[in-house]
Design an enzyme around this catalytic site. Structure first.
Site, PDB file in Angstrom:
ATOM      1  N   GLU A  67       3.369  -0.803  -9.673  1.00 30.02           N
ATOM      2  CA  GLU A  67       3.697  -0.347  -8.324  1.00 30.02           C
ATOM      3  C   GLU A  67       5.056  -0.932  -7.964  1.00 30.02           C
ATOM      4  O   GLU A  67       5.219  -2.149  -7.922  1.00 30.02           O
ATOM      5  CB  GLU A  67       2.651  -0.819  -7.310  1.00 30.02           C
ATOM      6  CG  GLU A  67       2.907  -0.196  -5.945  1.00 30.02           C
ATOM      7  CD  GLU A  67       2.332  -0.988  -4.785  1.00 30.02           C
ATOM      8  OE1 GLU A  67       2.073  -0.399  -3.732  1.00 30.02           O
ATOM      9  OE2 GLU A  67       2.146  -2.217  -4.909  1.00 30.02           O
ATOM     10  N   ASP A  89       0.183  -4.574  -8.948  1.00 30.34           N
ATOM     11  CA  ASP A  89       0.589  -4.557  -7.547  1.00 30.34           C
ATOM     12  C   ASP A  89       2.025  -5.094  -7.403  1.00 30.34           C
ATOM     13  O   ASP A  89       2.360  -6.132  -7.992  1.00 30.34           O
ATOM     14  CB  ASP A  89      -0.385  -5.459  -6.771  1.00 30.34           C
ATOM     15  CG  ASP A  89      -0.278  -5.300  -5.274  1.00 30.34           C
ATOM     16  OD1 ASP A  89      -0.440  -4.171  -4.789  1.00 30.34           O
ATOM     17  OD2 ASP A  89      -0.028  -6.319  -4.579  1.00 30.34           O
ATOM     18  N   ASP A  98      -6.880  -3.418 -10.875  1.00 33.01           N
ATOM     19  CA  ASP A  98      -5.717  -3.731 -10.059  1.00 33.01           C
ATOM     20  C   ASP A  98      -5.372  -5.199 -10.247  1.00 33.01           C
ATOM     21  O   ASP A  98      -6.204  -6.076  -9.995  1.00 33.01           O
ATOM     22  CB  ASP A  98      -6.087  -3.466  -8.582  1.00 33.01           C
ATOM     23  CG  ASP A  98      -4.913  -3.008  -7.771  1.00 33.01           C
ATOM     24  OD1 ASP A  98      -3.833  -3.588  -7.935  1.00 33.01           O
ATOM     25  OD2 ASP A  98      -5.100  -2.091  -6.942  1.00 33.01           O
ATOM     26  N   HIS A 141      -4.458   4.267  -1.094  1.00 32.50           N
ATOM     27  CA  HIS A 141      -5.098   3.486  -0.039  1.00 32.50           C
ATOM     28  C   HIS A 141      -4.118   2.913   0.978  1.00 32.50           C
ATOM     29  O   HIS A 141      -4.537   2.237   1.905  1.00 32.50           O
ATOM     30  CB  HIS A 141      -5.879   2.347  -0.699  1.00 32.50           C
ATOM     31  CG  HIS A 141      -4.947   1.406  -1.402  1.00 32.50           C
ATOM     32  ND1 HIS A 141      -4.251   1.776  -2.535  1.00 32.50           N
ATOM     33  CD2 HIS A 141      -4.554   0.152  -1.105  1.00 32.50           C
ATOM     34  CE1 HIS A 141      -3.472   0.776  -2.913  1.00 32.50           C
ATOM     35  NE2 HIS A 141      -3.631  -0.229  -2.060  1.00 32.50           N
ATOM     36  N   ASP A 142      -2.821   3.119   0.780  1.00 35.48           N
ATOM     37  CA  ASP A 142      -1.822   2.606   1.731  1.00 35.48           C
ATOM     38  C   ASP A 142      -1.190   3.717   2.562  1.00 35.48           C
ATOM     39  O   ASP A 142      -0.304   3.451   3.372  1.00 35.48           O
ATOM     40  CB  ASP A 142      -0.678   1.904   0.974  1.00 35.48           C
ATOM     41  CG  ASP A 142      -1.097   0.602   0.315  1.00 35.48           C
ATOM     42  OD1 ASP A 142      -2.036  -0.038   0.805  1.00 35.48           O
ATOM     43  OD2 ASP A 142      -0.462   0.236  -0.695  1.00 35.48           O
TER      44      ASP A 142
END
Ligand code: TEU
Ligand code: CA
Length: 540
Positions: A242, A190, A95, A316-317
């Site tokens: 993302e 990200d 990430d 994870h969000d």
């Protein structure tokens, strides 16, 4: 094998497996579970940030891009993980949080101490704009005692980097080369569509200021530069950006192979269909028509223009999709398989978020004290400030909190579900005794279903490479699509409701073969009946 045949598994390292009993998952834990992941059949593991970080935003506040946070282990552990995974046919995706750094990063500290060179690494202004931080409040904070302000689109301790400065870009491209040299074969970027800020920043009252800094034309230039300076040289590397509040048109630009930007993009439109008036901190049943519209819109446009989607329900969000889109109380197993089919047979590269393959649910917490996430705490306070009662605010927060998916992986039915023997950093889900890997492998059927979907993608080119067209877009219960490749076709129909329904089968599929279904005995004919949450894929 190309990225089109692959399936990627996301691991939230803090919550996967703790091997030194400090309550936090670690790299050794991931190493131990490589056989499990191999059994599932995934090709690549995306790890959320594992770098040194004060953990204000669980690692998305990076303090050093080229080291390992001691709570996860050492660089030696990381190197071993790469090797062990590789010898089992699995690659790693890291990430890259390149929009911002932690205010504890040495660049920010040197900037604060007055070093002009590092002040140019950040976005400093005499006057703040009216933009809102994604974690609440204004997006600007005082830059020390200077009377100036620094931009933080996320938490206050996540300072946005100034990509206009070539020195910043070079630093970040170095980071990519560092990890490539370690054998890393994937990068998840990200909020990468937010990195390009204008020279003159303007107030923007629309949508919390998002249009002023999202998908600006310059972002494409920066991504292309990054590609040319690092991963562009290695055609095996997979990249996924993302994309916050993006459009299909931009995702086509980000991913068309001839533009040499990224392999694929995540977008979130399908996970905002339970946002009332577009606001996250509300509680509302999902809008099925809107869900289908976004799938069909992205699906057809990306297919027609040669873009590539990252396909996912969970990360994870996000709260667990089973809790959002399925009556999980009555149809957890059928629903989990139906959701899986809907994306794994789709056009794009599927992602599985840890626990999804065993049908894990939201933890069903009963008190605010059980949530750790900074975003949740801020949102709860904002709801109270808006005049909501504690009960109402809690109910909303419970339906949207990011910690819903961050609870420890449920391995077995022991006290802390085999995740740790210490005290877990975040409480376990309430259903860990009934839903866990040990039980799933001995008597469940969701894991096997995922295994089969992963294999099918590798065996049937129509799944990996076929085009996408909408099927019965107006049907009130069915999300369906047709994939076509050379002379083969695949029809996928998914009933998103607990009521039975039926459809007329197009003639070409009436003599087809059922490739995968979540109920036995599917009879094909002019008409087919669908059970609650039934999914069926027909190949011809
Ligand atoms: O998330 C970006 C993002 O915009 C969200 O999904 C965000 O969590 C949500 O909008 C909040 O309501 C990425 C990471 O996935 C997330 O974990 C980080 O907190 C965030 O960036 C900042 O780095
Ligand atoms: Ca540990």
């Amino acid at each position: 094998m190309s990225f089109k045949e692959k399936v990627i598994y996301q691991i939230y390292p803090k919550s996967f497996l703790d091997t030194n009993q400090d309550g936090v998952g670690d790299l050794q834990g991931i190493k131990n579970k490589i056989p499990y992941l191999k059994q599932l059949g995934v090709d690549m593991l995306w790890l959320n940030p594992i770098y040194p970080s004060p953990q204000k935003d669980n690692g998305y506040d990076v303090a050093d891009y080229t080291a390992i946070h001691p709570m996860f282990g050492t660089m030696k552990d990381f190197d071993e993980l790469v090797d062990i995974a590789k010898s089992n046919g699995i690659d790693l995706m890291l990430d890259m949080v390149f929009n911002h750094v932690s205010t504890e990063h040495e660049w920010f500290q040197k900037a604060l101490a007055g070093e002009k060179k590092y002040q140019d690494y950040f976005i400093l202004r005499d006057e703040p704009t009216d933009w809102l931080s994604k974690f609440g409040g204004n997006a600007w904070a005082p830059f020390g005692e200077t009377g100036r302000y620094y931009l933080h689109l996320f938490e206050q301790t996540q300072a946005d980097l100034n990509w206009r400065n070539p020195a910043v870009r070079e630093e970040l491209f170095d980071v990519l080369r560092f990890w490539m040299n370690k054998g890393v074969k994937g990068f998840r970027f990200d909020v990468i569509n937010l990195i390009g800020k204008d020279e003159v920043l303007k107030n923007c009252s629309e949508n919390d200021g998002k249009p002023a800094y999202t998908d600006r034309a310059i972002v494409h230039d920066y991504i292309k530069m990054m590609n040319q300076a690092s991963f562009g040289d290695d055609k095996d590397i997979i990249t996924v950006g993302e994309m916050s509040s993006t459009t299909p048109e931009n995702c086509i630009l980000y991913t068309s192979p001839d533009r040499e930007e990224l392999t694929m993009t995540f977008n979130f439109h399908h996970l905002k269909v339970d946002y009332q008036d577009g606001k996250k901190w509300t509680k509302m049943p999902f809008d099925f028509a809107a869900l289908k519209e976004t799938f069909h819109d992205f699906g057809t446009k990306m297919s027609d223009k040669n873009g590539w989607n990252a396909l996912f329900w969970n990360n994870h969000d996000q709260p667990r999709a089973l809790n959002r889109f399925v009556d999980a109380k009555n149809y957890r197993v059928a629903g989990a398989k139906m959701l899986a089919s809907a994306i794994h047979l789709n056009r794009g590269t599927p992602y599985i978020y840890m626990g999804e393959e065993i049908g894990m649910l939201d933890p069903n917490f009963d008190s605010m004290t059980q949530y750790a996430d900074v975003e949740t705490a801020n949102a709860y306070q904002e709801l109270l400030d808006l005049g909501k009662s504690e009960e109402k605010a809690f109910e909303i927060v419970k339906s949207k909190a990011r910690d819903n998916s961050r609870t420890p992986m449920q391995w077995d039915d022991t006290e802390f579900s085999g995740f740790t023997e210490g005290t877990p950093w975040l409480a376990l889900g309430k259903s860990s005794k009934e839903i866990n890997v040990a039980k799933e492998l001995s008597e469940g059927s969701i894991f096997n279903y995922y295994q089969r979907l992963i294999q099918l993608r590798k065996e049937y080119p129509v799944i990996a490479r076929g085009s996408y067209e909408a099927f019965l877009p107006e049907h009130p219960q069915i999300y369906g699509y047709i994939r076509r490749f050379e002379d083969r076709s695949l029809l996928v129909v998914n009933n998103f409701y607990s009521q039975k329904t039926s459809i007329e089968l197009p003639e070409e599929f009436q003599q087809g073969e059922v490739l995968i279904a979540n109920y036995d005995n599917c009879l094909l004919g002019e008409k087919i009946n669908l059970e609650p949450y039934q999914s069926i894929a027909i190949y011809c």
